[in-house]
Design a protein around this motif. Structure first.
Motif, PDB file in Angstrom:
ATOM      1  N   GLU A 110      33.175  35.309  29.598  1.00  0.00           N
ATOM      2  CA  GLU A 110      32.635  36.287  28.655  1.00  0.00           C
ATOM      3  C   GLU A 110      33.035  37.709  29.053  1.00  0.00           C
ATOM      4  O   GLU A 110      33.392  38.528  28.192  1.00  0.00           O
ATOM      5  N   LEU A 111      33.006  37.996  30.353  1.00  0.00           N
ATOM      6  CA  LEU A 111      33.433  39.321  30.824  1.00  0.00           C
ATOM      7  C   LEU A 111      34.907  39.540  30.529  1.00  0.00           C
ATOM      8  O   LEU A 111      35.316  40.630  30.095  1.00  0.00           O
ATOM      9  N   ALA A 112      35.736  38.518  30.765  1.00  0.00           N
ATOM     10  CA  ALA A 112      37.175  38.638  30.499  1.00  0.00           C
ATOM     11  C   ALA A 112      37.427  38.868  29.012  1.00  0.00           C
ATOM     12  O   ALA A 112      38.328  39.643  28.635  1.00  0.00           O
ATOM     13  N   ARG A 113      36.649  38.202  28.163  1.00  0.00           N
ATOM     14  CA  ARG A 113      36.790  38.393  26.719  1.00  0.00           C
ATOM     15  C   ARG A 113      36.560  39.845  26.319  1.00  0.00           C
ATOM     16  O   ARG A 113      37.159  40.344  25.365  1.00  0.00           O
ATOM     17  N   ARG A 114      35.713  40.526  27.105  1.00  0.00           N
ATOM     18  CA  ARG A 114      35.420  41.937  26.823  1.00  0.00           C
ATOM     19  C   ARG A 114      36.324  42.887  27.602  1.00  0.00           C
ATOM     20  O   ARG A 114      36.134  44.105  27.568  1.00  0.00           O
ATOM     21  N   GLY A 115      37.282  42.335  28.363  1.00  0.00           N
ATOM     22  CA  GLY A 115      38.227  43.173  29.083  1.00  0.00           C
ATOM     23  C   GLY A 115      37.844  43.526  30.495  1.00  0.00           C
ATOM     24  O   GLY A 115      38.411  44.436  31.088  1.00  0.00           O
ATOM     25  N   HIS A 116      36.895  42.773  31.087  1.00  0.00           N
ATOM     26  CA  HIS A 116      36.451  43.006  32.463  1.00  0.00           C
ATOM     27  C   HIS A 116      36.821  41.779  33.298  1.00  0.00           C
ATOM     28  O   HIS A 116      36.216  40.718  33.151  1.00  0.00           O
ATOM     29  N   GLU A 117      37.799  41.928  34.162  1.00  0.00           N
ATOM     30  CA  GLU A 117      38.301  40.799  34.945  1.00  0.00           C
ATOM     31  C   GLU A 117      37.554  40.695  36.283  1.00  0.00           C
ATOM     32  O   GLU A 117      37.507  41.663  37.052  1.00  0.00           O
ATOM     33  N   PHE A 118      36.988  39.533  36.535  1.00  0.00           N
ATOM     34  CA  PHE A 118      36.294  39.266  37.793  1.00  0.00           C
ATOM     35  C   PHE A 118      36.877  38.007  38.416  1.00  0.00           C
ATOM     36  O   PHE A 118      37.169  37.031  37.724  1.00  0.00           O
ATOM     37  N   ASN A 119      37.021  38.033  39.739  1.00  0.00           N
ATOM     38  CA  ASN A 119      37.367  36.835  40.488  1.00  0.00           C
ATOM     39  C   ASN A 119      36.079  36.058  40.755  1.00  0.00           C
ATOM     40  O   ASN A 119      35.004  36.648  40.895  1.00  0.00           O
ATOM     41  N   THR A 120      36.193  34.726  40.845  1.00  0.00           N
ATOM     42  CA  THR A 120      34.994  33.906  40.932  1.00  0.00           C
ATOM     43  C   THR A 120      35.079  32.843  42.013  1.00  0.00           C
ATOM     44  O   THR A 120      36.153  32.360  42.357  1.00  0.00           O
ATOM     45  N   VAL A 121      33.896  32.501  42.530  1.00  0.00           N
ATOM     46  CA  VAL A 121      33.693  31.320  43.371  1.00  0.00           C
ATOM     47  C   VAL A 121      32.418  30.677  42.863  1.00  0.00           C
ATOM     48  O   VAL A 121      31.413  31.357  42.631  1.00  0.00           O
TER      49      VAL A 121
END
Length: 333
Positions: A64-75
């Motif tokens: 959802e964040l990526a859809r809004r243009g905010h890229e986060f790395n995840t574990v």
């Protein structure tokens, strides 16, 4: 747009905005919970997000964040998750925690997201309620219900029930793992829902507050953390548990029936069970505050908080039965 270098700090002295949040069944208890969690991350400008009760939430929120243009790395693990704008070098699932080694301008920060056992909830005992344990353990016959014999006020009995939860053993295992990270010149942040209060909160100053019924308890999990040099962000900034109790559970949620938000309907069961801890001379705490509604559940009713606590943010809609913690650190050489 994607968050850039200027938004999270300069290489010389990074600003780390750490959000610890219990998503309450992955945000599924209210409509559009995933979007609300993403809203919270964006509005708090969090650069490190440590989620608990996040079975399905971590990847969904990242998408959802990526859809809004905010890229986060995840574990992600079965119950905990980490989202961060910083590169992840390595990660591991520690069952009750998930950890990630972050590379921040060539410096290492190891972060742990925690969610410990919710049963054997020993802070119910002084309030006259069962701690919710399975047979054949002590108090199993009461589950989470009101006990006919009234409050249990013997600290030794309370500590015995708490130790049976396994939470202190999880913290001992965490400290052993963190020791190896510190040896590799890593600073440490550990945060999440410990399902256990703090030794700094159940003191003589609060013995007659929040239905402690005169009890003071050096709760074992936080005692171990403090002895190992881990600093409790909220209590270090606001040392008086009477004026700034930092209560995180049970939080009010206007979209959910009160009966779903609390366990002890005839008691004041408010506690601080969500924490951010840090260790490392490279980390300097700048600010810390509670994130969530300014109302809680007290004796089965919604009540405004009248404490002097610092609320960093209170969104108009909420998706959890916990409040979160937002801590800002400066990360330097």
């Amino acid at each position: 747009m994607t968050r850039n270098e200027d938004e999270v700090g300069s290489p010389a002295a990074r600003e780390l905005r750490v959000l610890a949040f219990n998503t309450w069944h992955s945000g599924s208890k209210v409509a559009h919970g995933t979007e609300l969690i993403a809203d919270l991350i964006i509005s708090t400008r969090a650069s490190i997000v440590l989620l608990s009760e996040a079975t399905h939430a971590t990847m969904a929120v990242a998408a959802e964040l990526a859809r809004r243009g905010h890229e986060f790395n995840t574990v992600s693990s079965p119950d905990t998750g980490i989202l961060t704008v910083f590169p992840i070098e390595d990660s591991a699932d520690l069952r009750w925690m998930v950890k990630a080694r972050l590379n921040i301008d060539g410096r290492r920060l190891t972060v742990y997201s925690a969610h410990l056992e919710f049963r054997w909830y020993a802070s119910n005992l002084p309030r006259g309620y069962g701690p919710g344990v399975p047979p054949p353990d002590e108090f199993a016959e009461y589950n989470f219900e009101k006990m006919p014999g009234g409050p249990v006020t013997d600290p030794a009995v309370i500590q015995r029930a708490n130790a049976a939860s396994g939470r202190p053993e999880v913290i001992r295992a965490f400290l052993a793992d963190a020791k190896t990270e510190v040896a590799q010149v890593s600073s440490i942040i550990m945060a999440g829902d410990l399902n256990e209060p703090s030794m700094l909160d159940w003191t003589p100053a609060t013995a007659n507050m929040f239905d402690h019924n005169g009890v003071t308890v050096a709760w074992e999990s936080t005692r171990l953390l403090h002895e190992a040099g881990f600093i409790d962000a909220y209590r270090s900034m606001y040392p008086d548990p009477a004026t700034h109790p930092g209560l995180t559970w049970p939080s009010d949620n206007a979209e959910v029936d009160v009966a779903e938000l609390a366990w002890a309907p005839e008691a004041d069961e408010r506690d601080r069970v969500d924490f951010v801890f840090a260790r490392g001379t490279a980390l300097t705490l700048s600010t810390v505050g509670i994130v969530g509604p300014r109302t809680s559940i007290v004796r089965g009713t919604r009540q405004p908080e009248t404490t002097s606590d610092n609320f960093a943010e209170s969104p108009s809609r909420w998706c959890s039965d916990h409040k979160g913690i937002l801590a800002t650190y400066r990360f330097t050489d």
